[in-house]
Design an enzyme around this catalytic site. Structure first.
Site, short mmCIF file in Angstrom:
data_model
loop_
_atom_site.label_atom_id
_atom_site.label_comp_id
_atom_site.label_asym_id
_atom_site.label_seq_id
_atom_site.Cartn_x
_atom_site.Cartn_y
_atom_site.Cartn_z
N HIS A 4 0.80 -1.23 0.00
CA HIS A 4 0.00 0.00 0.00
C HIS A 4 0.83 1.28 0.00
CE1 HIS A 4 -2.62 -3.16 1.68
NE2 HIS A 4 -3.56 -2.54 0.99
N GLY A 20 -3.75 11.04 10.70
CA GLY A 20 -4.79 10.26 10.03
C GLY A 20 -5.08 10.78 8.64
N ARG A 24 -3.23 16.42 5.92
CA ARG A 24 -2.42 16.91 7.05
C ARG A 24 -0.96 16.50 6.86
NH1 ARG A 24 -4.36 21.09 9.88
NH2 ARG A 24 -6.44 20.65 10.60
N ARG A 43 -3.82 5.18 -3.29
CA ARG A 43 -5.14 5.39 -2.66
C ARG A 43 -5.27 6.78 -2.05
NH1 ARG A 43 -8.14 0.36 -1.02
NH2 ARG A 43 -7.14 -1.26 -2.23
N ARG A 87 2.23 9.29 16.14
CA ARG A 87 0.91 9.70 15.63
C ARG A 87 0.64 11.13 16.05
NH1 ARG A 87 -4.40 9.63 14.62
NH2 ARG A 87 -5.85 9.89 16.35
N SER A 90 -6.19 13.85 16.20
CA SER A 90 -7.17 14.60 16.98
C SER A 90 -7.93 13.62 17.88
CB SER A 90 -8.13 15.35 16.06
OG SER A 90 -8.83 14.43 15.26
N GLU A 185 -10.18 8.51 20.59
CA GLU A 185 -9.76 8.59 19.19
C GLU A 185 -9.87 7.18 18.63
OE1 GLU A 185 -7.03 6.37 19.98
OE2 GLU A 185 -5.76 7.48 18.60
N GLU A 187 -7.08 5.07 16.95
CA GLU A 187 -5.91 4.38 16.40
C GLU A 187 -4.85 3.91 17.42
OE1 GLU A 187 -6.91 7.45 15.25
OE2 GLU A 187 -7.84 6.81 13.38
N SER A 209 -10.11 18.08 19.49
CA SER A 209 -10.83 18.79 18.42
C SER A 209 -12.30 18.95 18.76
CB SER A 209 -10.70 18.04 17.10
OG SER A 209 -11.25 16.74 17.24
N ASP A 210 -12.81 18.11 19.68
CA ASP A 210 -14.22 18.22 20.08
C ASP A 210 -14.34 17.72 21.52
OD1 ASP A 210 -13.60 15.75 18.45
OD2 ASP A 210 -15.47 15.10 19.36
N ARG A 223 -7.98 24.31 14.66
CA ARG A 223 -7.38 22.97 14.50
C ARG A 223 -5.99 23.09 13.88
NH1 ARG A 223 -12.70 21.21 13.64
NH2 ARG A 223 -12.59 21.38 11.38
#
Ligand code: HPA
Length: 241
Positions: A4, A20, A24, A43, A87, A90, A185, A187, A209-210, A223
């Site tokens: 990939h 992610g 970004r 991809r 990583r 957010s 989150e 991951e 972020s929230d 952000r």
């Protein structure tokens, strides 16, 4: 190339920042790295290598959720001999101990994911951060706090890595919050598990972020600002160990 990722051997640096969102990854490459070159567009999951303060650094999009992240993390560790993945993501705050735009450095991650249940035959594993990376990130955050930029805004604690963004049973996170989880989150538990499997380093740093308690959300501009603070901590940590 791996299945990939379209990079040739040697095109990916031993240190990888791992957002992610592939856009970004491009933003980090354009704003933080010198002489950045794109090594993969497979991809649309963009990857770049450049230099930061004289260190070769790559930045690779992971996609959202553990299954996508694990495809890229496996290939980075196994096929490209990557030594450290940080990583930069957010998260949604699960407690008022953490405010919107704060940064959470994850010393460990709980999860509702089936991935570790499969890997460990139904037994529980405790995915934890690489300690030297964690210590270096805390040092970098404390330096930033001394300049007052991030005073009181950086937390070290547990993330909850969920398989579902749109959970039908949000109350299932309650016991995790009662036992110290700061934010959700999708991951980190998988990333820490894969780093342990390959004997490499991983750390997750996430900006809030929230807020799932106060229902506040950041604007796109906010952000970007907090994302920049987090990237500086991640680069400082990754290049220090
Ligand atoms: N849930 C899961 N993942 C997230 C969230 C959230 O509220 N915010 C950012 N990543």
């Amino acid at each position: 190339m791996s299945t990939h990722i379209a990079a040739a051997p040697g095109q990916i640096a031993p240190l990888v920042l791992f957002p992610g969102d592939p856009r970004r990854a491009q933003w980090i490459a354009e704003n933080f790295l010198q002489d950045a070159e794109c090594y993969s567009e497979v991809r649309g999951m963009l990857g770049f290598t450049g230099t930061w303060n004289g260190h070769r650094v790559s930045v690779q999009g992971s996609g959202m959720g553990q299954p996508s992240m694990a495809i890229y993390a496996n290939e980075l560790f196994r096929d490209y001999d990557v030594q450290s993945i940080v990583r930069v993501g957010s998260c949604g705050a699960l407690t008022e101990k953490v405010a919107l735009r704060d940064i959470v450095i994850a010393n460990g991650a709980c999860t509702d994911s089936g991935m570790n249940r499969i890997r460990f035959h139904g037994q529980d594993y405790a995915p934890v951060a690489d300690f030297p990376l964690l210590r270096a990130a805390v040092d970098a955050a404390e330096r930033a706090a001394e300049e007052d930029a991030l005073a009181g805004k950086v937390h070290v604690g547990l993330l909850f890595s969920s398989d579902q963004f749109y959970s039908t049973r949000p109350e299932l996170t309650d016991p995790f919050v009662q036992h110290g989880a700061l934010a959700v989150e999708m991951e980190t538990s998988g990333l820490y598990t894969l780093a342990a499997f390959y004997g490499r380093r991983a750390l997750s740093i996430c900006t809030v972020s929230d807020h799932l308690v106060t229902h506040e959300e950041t604007t796109a501009l906010e952000r970007e600002q907090t994302f920049g603070d987090m990237v500086r901590i991640a680069l400082g940590a990754a290049t220090a160990v």
